[in-house]
Design an enzyme around this catalytic site. Structure first.
Site: not given
Length: 170
Positions: A79, A109, A159
């Site tokens: 979308n 990072h 997560t």
């Protein structure tokens, strides 16, 4: 070994390397051509970047880092305003719906400020199984696997890995 070769091997790499910046710029320009004038003809500017793809619809606003690490199955709908940061591979199965504004992030990072300042990055792949629905605004973090038939709720940050048939609400 180049920074690109390190990146695709899954090793730490320097994200501010000139070659990588030029590759991201080329992907950004390809996306801009499609996003400015979305059509099946202009979709080729994006899909020619991809490692592989089946039948898919991509709505305008799509962005990717490189495209070369993206593998898309059959009958996939992406979308409006989705972002795929593909420093590692992104594998998307068949019959997948990705809601507006969903982001898939393979790059990460270091937690040490001096390493971040030096441009160090690392990445982990994302895998999305078959028949998955990712709600609008969802964020998929590096290294996540979403198994078949799962549903990711809108505006969630994923997560952890999501099991087959699971409804993930964050």
């Amino acid at each position: 070994m180049t920074e690109f070769e390190k990146m695709i091997r899954g090793e730490s790499f320097n994200g501010i390397d000139t070659d990588l910046r030029l590759r991201r710029e080329a992907a950004r320009l390809a996306c801009a051509k499609f996003n400015a004038h979305p059509s099946k003809g202009n979709l080729r500017h994006i899909t020619r970047l991809f490692a592989e793809f089946g039948s898919l619809v991509i709505e305008p606003g799509f962005q990717c880092d490189y495209g070369s690490q993206i593998h898309i199955g059959e009958n996939v709908y992406i979308n409006f305003h989705c972002v795929f940061l593909d420093s590692a591979t992104i594998h998307i199965g068949d019959n997948v719906l990705i809601g507006p504004g969903a982001h898939l992030y393979t790059v990460d990072h270091p937690r040490e400020a001096n390493l971040r300042a030096a441009g160090e990055c690392f990445s982990r792949p994302i895998t999305v199984g078959n028949n998955v629905w990712i709600g609008g605004g969802a964020k998929i973090l590096p290294g996540i696997t979403i198994d078949d038939n799962a549903i990711i709720a809108a505006n969630t940050v994923v997560t952890r890995n999501v099991q087959e048939n699971e409804r993930y609400f964050g």
